[in-house]
Design a protein around this motif. Structure first.
Motif, PDB file in Angstrom:
ATOM      1  N   VAL A  35      38.489  93.258  33.713  1.00 36.77           N
ATOM      2  CA  VAL A  35      39.784  93.583  33.111  1.00 36.77           C
ATOM      3  C   VAL A  35      39.891  95.087  32.937  1.00 36.77           C
ATOM      4  O   VAL A  35      39.047  95.708  32.287  1.00 36.77           O
ATOM      5  CB  VAL A  35      39.961  92.891  31.740  1.00 36.77           C
ATOM      6  CG1 VAL A  35      41.295  93.293  31.119  1.00 36.77           C
ATOM      7  CG2 VAL A  35      39.865  91.379  31.883  1.00 36.77           C
ATOM      8  N   ILE A  36      40.917  95.659  33.525  1.00 36.07           N
ATOM      9  CA  ILE A  36      41.207  97.082  33.346  1.00 36.07           C
ATOM     10  C   ILE A  36      42.474  97.169  32.502  1.00 36.07           C
ATOM     11  O   ILE A  36      43.519  96.641  32.884  1.00 36.07           O
ATOM     12  CB  ILE A  36      41.431  97.785  34.696  1.00 36.07           C
ATOM     13  CG1 ILE A  36      40.206  97.604  35.595  1.00 36.07           C
ATOM     14  CG2 ILE A  36      41.737  99.261  34.485  1.00 36.07           C
ATOM     15  CD1 ILE A  36      40.434  98.058  37.032  1.00 36.07           C
ATOM     16  N   ALA A  37      42.372  97.798  31.331  1.00 39.48           N
ATOM     17  CA  ALA A  37      43.529  97.868  30.431  1.00 39.48           C
ATOM     18  C   ALA A  37      43.512  99.188  29.674  1.00 39.48           C
ATOM     19  O   ALA A  37      42.454  99.761  29.402  1.00 39.48           O
ATOM     20  CB  ALA A  37      43.531  96.693  29.452  1.00 39.48           C
ATOM     21  N   ALA A  38      44.686  99.669  29.341  1.00 38.07           N
ATOM     22  CA  ALA A  38      44.826 100.898  28.557  1.00 38.07           C
ATOM     23  C   ALA A  38      44.797 100.539  27.064  1.00 38.07           C
ATOM     24  O   ALA A  38      45.030  99.389  26.690  1.00 38.07           O
ATOM     25  CB  ALA A  38      46.138 101.591  28.928  1.00 38.07           C
ATOM     26  N   SER A  39      44.390 101.483  26.176  1.00 41.64           N
ATOM     27  CA  SER A  39      44.245 102.885  26.533  1.00 41.64           C
ATOM     28  C   SER A  39      42.797 103.236  26.837  1.00 41.64           C
ATOM     29  O   SER A  39      41.880 102.527  26.439  1.00 41.64           O
ATOM     30  CB  SER A  39      44.734 103.767  25.379  1.00 41.64           C
ATOM     31  OG  SER A  39      43.854 103.692  24.284  1.00 41.64           O
ATOM     32  N   GLY A  40      42.641 104.385  27.504  1.00 39.36           N
ATOM     33  CA  GLY A  40      41.322 104.774  27.959  1.00 39.36           C
ATOM     34  C   GLY A  40      40.331 105.074  26.862  1.00 39.36           C
ATOM     35  O   GLY A  40      39.123 104.990  27.075  1.00 39.36           O
ATOM     36  N   MET A  41      40.808 105.433  25.665  1.00 43.10           N
ATOM     37  CA  MET A  41      39.911 105.723  24.541  1.00 43.10           C
ATOM     38  C   MET A  41      39.999 104.646  23.464  1.00 43.10           C
ATOM     39  O   MET A  41      39.562 104.854  22.329  1.00 43.10           O
ATOM     40  CB  MET A  41      40.231 107.109  23.959  1.00 43.10           C
ATOM     41  CG  MET A  41      40.032 108.242  24.939  1.00 43.10           C
ATOM     42  SD  MET A  41      40.289 109.863  24.173  1.00 43.10           S
ATOM     43  CE  MET A  41      40.443 110.916  25.624  1.00 43.10           C
ATOM     44  N   LEU A  49      35.092  94.430  30.410  1.00 44.01           N
ATOM     45  CA  LEU A  49      36.279  95.107  29.888  1.00 44.01           C
ATOM     46  C   LEU A  49      36.160  96.602  30.166  1.00 44.01           C
ATOM     47  O   LEU A  49      35.204  97.245  29.730  1.00 44.01           O
ATOM     48  CB  LEU A  49      36.420  94.882  28.381  1.00 44.01           C
ATOM     49  CG  LEU A  49      36.398  93.430  27.892  1.00 44.01           C
ATOM     50  CD1 LEU A  49      36.521  93.387  26.371  1.00 44.01           C
ATOM     51  CD2 LEU A  49      37.518  92.624  28.544  1.00 44.01           C
ATOM     52  N   ILE A  50      37.124  97.143  30.899  1.00 43.92           N
ATOM     53  CA  ILE A  50      37.108  98.569  31.231  1.00 43.92           C
ATOM     54  C   ILE A  50      38.336  99.237  30.631  1.00 43.92           C
ATOM     55  O   ILE A  50      39.450  99.036  31.114  1.00 43.92           O
ATOM     56  CB  ILE A  50      37.086  98.799  32.757  1.00 43.92           C
ATOM     57  CG1 ILE A  50      35.917  98.036  33.406  1.00 43.92           C
ATOM     58  CG2 ILE A  50      36.987 100.291  33.060  1.00 43.92           C
ATOM     59  CD1 ILE A  50      35.821  98.229  34.909  1.00 43.92           C
ATOM     60  N   PRO A  51      38.160 100.009  29.543  1.00 40.19           N
ATOM     61  CA  PRO A  51      39.297 100.788  29.021  1.00 40.19           C
ATOM     62  C   PRO A  51      39.587 101.926  29.996  1.00 40.19           C
ATOM     63  O   PRO A  51      38.681 102.681  30.358  1.00 40.19           O
ATOM     64  CB  PRO A  51      38.779 101.334  27.683  1.00 40.19           C
ATOM     65  CG  PRO A  51      37.484 100.604  27.415  1.00 40.19           C
ATOM     66  CD  PRO A  51      36.948 100.215  28.744  1.00 40.19           C
ATOM     67  N   ALA A  52      40.819 102.053  30.424  1.00 39.84           N
ATOM     68  CA  ALA A  52      41.136 103.083  31.416  1.00 39.84           C
ATOM     69  C   ALA A  52      42.549 103.595  31.217  1.00 39.84           C
ATOM     70  O   ALA A  52      43.442 102.844  30.819  1.00 39.84           O
ATOM     71  CB  ALA A  52      40.969 102.533  32.834  1.00 39.84           C
ATOM     72  N   PHE A  53      42.739 104.868  31.493  1.00 42.74           N
ATOM     73  CA  PHE A  53      44.080 105.425  31.459  1.00 42.74           C
ATOM     74  C   PHE A  53      44.901 104.801  32.577  1.00 42.74           C
ATOM     75  O   PHE A  53      44.404 104.546  33.664  1.00 42.74           O
ATOM     76  CB  PHE A  53      44.033 106.945  31.622  1.00 42.74           C
ATOM     77  CG  PHE A  53      43.389 107.641  30.460  1.00 42.74           C
ATOM     78  CD1 PHE A  53      44.059 107.734  29.242  1.00 42.74           C
ATOM     79  CD2 PHE A  53      42.118 108.174  30.557  1.00 42.74           C
ATOM     80  CE1 PHE A  53      43.474 108.367  28.153  1.00 42.74           C
ATOM     81  CE2 PHE A  53      41.518 108.805  29.473  1.00 42.74           C
ATOM     82  CZ  PHE A  53      42.206 108.898  28.271  1.00 42.74           C
ATOM     83  N   SER A  54      46.166 104.565  32.286  1.00 48.05           N
ATOM     84  CA  SER A  54      47.032 103.870  33.236  1.00 48.05           C
ATOM     85  C   SER A  54      47.183 104.622  34.543  1.00 48.05           C
ATOM     86  O   SER A  54      47.402 104.025  35.588  1.00 48.05           O
ATOM     87  CB  SER A  54      48.423 103.658  32.613  1.00 48.05           C
ATOM     88  OG  SER A  54      48.326 102.815  31.488  1.00 48.05           O
ATOM     89  N   ILE A  55      47.076 105.928  34.467  1.00 47.96           N
ATOM     90  CA  ILE A  55      47.242 106.729  35.671  1.00 47.96           C
ATOM     91  C   ILE A  55      45.971 107.495  35.987  1.00 47.96           C
ATOM     92  O   ILE A  55      45.382 108.131  35.117  1.00 47.96           O
ATOM     93  CB  ILE A  55      48.436 107.696  35.535  1.00 47.96           C
ATOM     94  CG1 ILE A  55      48.603 108.520  36.808  1.00 47.96           C
ATOM     95  CG2 ILE A  55      48.304 108.605  34.342  1.00 47.96           C
ATOM     96  CD1 ILE A  55      49.895 109.277  36.874  1.00 47.96           C
ATOM     97  N   GLY A  56      45.532 107.386  37.214  1.00 51.35           N
ATOM     98  CA  GLY A  56      44.356 108.100  37.663  1.00 51.35           C
ATOM     99  C   GLY A  56      43.141 107.201  37.705  1.00 51.35           C
ATOM    100  O   GLY A  56      42.747 106.697  38.762  1.00 51.35           O
ATOM    101  N   ARG A  57      42.550 106.967  36.536  1.00 55.77           N
ATOM    102  CA  ARG A  57      41.319 106.192  36.495  1.00 55.77           C
ATOM    103  C   ARG A  57      41.529 104.767  36.999  1.00 55.77           C
ATOM    104  O   ARG A  57      40.703 104.225  37.733  1.00 55.77           O
ATOM    105  CB  ARG A  57      40.768 106.171  35.062  1.00 55.77           C
ATOM    106  CG  ARG A  57      39.296 105.818  34.954  1.00 55.77           C
ATOM    107  CD  ARG A  57      38.440 106.895  35.584  1.00 55.77           C
ATOM    108  NE  ARG A  57      38.890 108.219  35.197  1.00 55.77           N
ATOM    109  CZ  ARG A  57      38.627 108.800  34.019  1.00 55.77           C
ATOM    110  NH1 ARG A  57      37.910 108.175  33.134  1.00 55.77           N
ATOM    111  NH2 ARG A  57      39.067 110.002  33.755  1.00 55.77           N
TER     112      ARG A  57
END
Length: 465
Positions: free
Chosen positions: A337-343, A239-247
């Motif tokens: 899985v990459i999903a927002a939010s990044g924090m 599981l990778i929390p990531a900002f929708s834009i950029g990361r």
């Protein structure tokens, strides 16, 4: 009052809520960013904190350095307070900004599509996209000539730092002001690294990572591969929390490289982007290929599709999201899985965490900054010792693995920030350190004063409140 002067309406002693006002003279000022407060920066009375209560009559324009929510999230409040001036940004940001604002409106204001359409139409009317390296005049009066220029910042697609040229005609003096926005770091996928301006008198510099150095960024894809393979051997998901834009787009770019070059489990590994917003951003990123860096251009010429490859799956509807969470939690299927939010402060990643944090087979992989007070920071801090985190008012034990790859930060580290100064032909005489927690600002303040002392130059370093 001596001019220019600076007023900070957010993002000075914290890392979110960026909003900086350059007061050129009594009649003219410029606003740089107008962002949302997050984590510990958010006040108890958050509604009051969001209000725009400063005088807008002298604000000639808003310049947006990039479209992350902590830099543009207060835009609805700014416009509601009566701001009708130009919203200046780069050409890529002009395509991305409406997507971010639409999402922010749906979360924080209204789901009424008509109201949202009207607001976006107003934003569109005020947007003034500029090409990089192009001077744009804002004021040309008897007293003052003020113009701005955007330069690539390398943080996310469309990000910029802002050069402001001030000519005080009656005194016949010229001043150059630079707002760094968020500076990117070398070796970022897709984006060229920022180049320093030729000269600067006053520098407003971000200091998010002013007290640390990132890991070896050139080897971060290898570390990403190791972290993911560790989870795959445990028969779990990553599981990778990531900002929708950029990361998200950077991760997809490097995951495509790993899938392309590796065999075994990687060939069938599902890369899942569970964020409709991230999917929209990725689509725009693909449209903006001319802004990609040289290495990314080489991949394209080789016939590869770094942001649209075979193993990539996008989850759109809420029903698909719920089904994916349930399926991965139950089966332990090998997936990233990459999903927002990044924090981890909201968004679809929270449902994955609720369902899978308690299972030791899974892995939570942080690739971005976790602000104090956010669930992400707590998982990062307490997860390795088997602690717990509160999500939506309920306590969840952390048995899943927790790992962090610091080299994926989209922010410049201490060395990069110092290089931004050192590579100018004429160094600034005054530096204001913003967008950083106190220990980070103090650390880089000391380093800046040291390099100036060694060059036998004077410097005034200010830590705004």
């Amino acid at each position: 009052m001596p001019f220019p002067d600076f007023i900070h309406h957010g993002g000075a002693s914290g890392v979110t809520g960026s909003c900086h006002q350059l007061v050129a003279n009594a009649q003219s000022s410029l606003l740089v960013d107008c962002g949302l407060f997050q984590g510990e920066d958010a006040a108890t009375d958050s509604f009051q904190q969001l209000q725009v209560e400063f005088d807008l009559s002298v604000v000639q324009a808003l310049v947006v350095t990039h479209v992350h929510i902590d830099h543009i999230g207060r835009l609805p409040y700014l416009l509601a307070s009566g701001f009708t001036g130009p919203i200046i940004c780069s050409q890529p940001s002009a395509l991305l900004l409406p997507l971010v604002i639409e999402d922010a409106l749906k979360i924080g204001f209204t789901k009424d599509s008509k109201v949202i359409e009207q607001f976006l139409a107003r934003v569109q009317k005020q947007l003034v996209p500029l090409d990089y390296k192009q001077w744009h005049t804002l004021v040309d009066s008897n007293q003052l000539h003020m113009k701005v220029k955007l330069q690539r910042a390398g943080h996310i697609l469309g990000s910029c730092y802002v050069e402001v040229a001030l000519h005080y005609k009656q005194e016949n003096t010229k001043k150059r002001v630079v707002f760094s926005g968020d500076l990117g770091a070398p070796w970022s996928p897709l984006l060229p690294a920022p180049k320093s301006p030729y000269k600067c008198d006053y520098l407003v510099l971000e200091s998010t990572y002013g007290d640390r150095l990132h890991g070896n960024r050139q080897n971060r894809a290898k570390r990403l591969k190791v972290a993911i393979e560790k989870a795959l051997k445990n028969q779990g998901s990553v599981l990778i929390p990531a900002f929708s834009i950029g990361r998200t787009q950077e991760l997809l770019y490097e995951l495509e490289g790993l899938v392309h070059n590796a065999g075994g489990l990687w060939k069938d590994l599902e890369i899942i982007v569970d964020s409709p917003l991230a999917a929209k951003f990725t689509k725009v990123y693909r449209q903006l290929k001319p802004y990609w860096d040289k290495e990314a251009q080489r991949r394209l010429r080789a016939g590869r599709h770094p942001l649209n490859f075979e193993n990539l799956y996008t989850v759109n509807t809420h029903q698909e999201h719920e089904a994916t969470v349930a399926y991965l939690a139950k089966t332990g299927r090998a997936a990233v899985v990459i999903a927002a939010s990044g924090m981890c402060a909201g968004g679809r990643i929270v449902n994955y965490l609720k369902a899978m944090l308690g299972d030791e087979h899974h892995q939570v992989l942080f690739v971005g900054y976790q602000a104090s007070g956010t669930p992400g920071r707590k998982i990062q801090k307490y997860g390795p010792s088997g602690g717990y985190v509160d999500l939506d008012g309920q306590r969840y034990s952390i048995r899943a693995g927790v790992d962090t790859i610091t080299g994926y930060s989209a922010h410049a580290d201490q060395k990069d920030l110092l290089n931004f100064i050192k590579r100018m032909r004429y160094w600034p005489k005054e530096i204001r350190l913003v967008h950083g927690q106190e220990e980070a600002r103090l650390a880089i303040k000391n380093k800046i004063e040291e390099i100036y002392f060694n060059k036998q130059q004077l410097i005034k370093v200010i830590l705004p409140k």
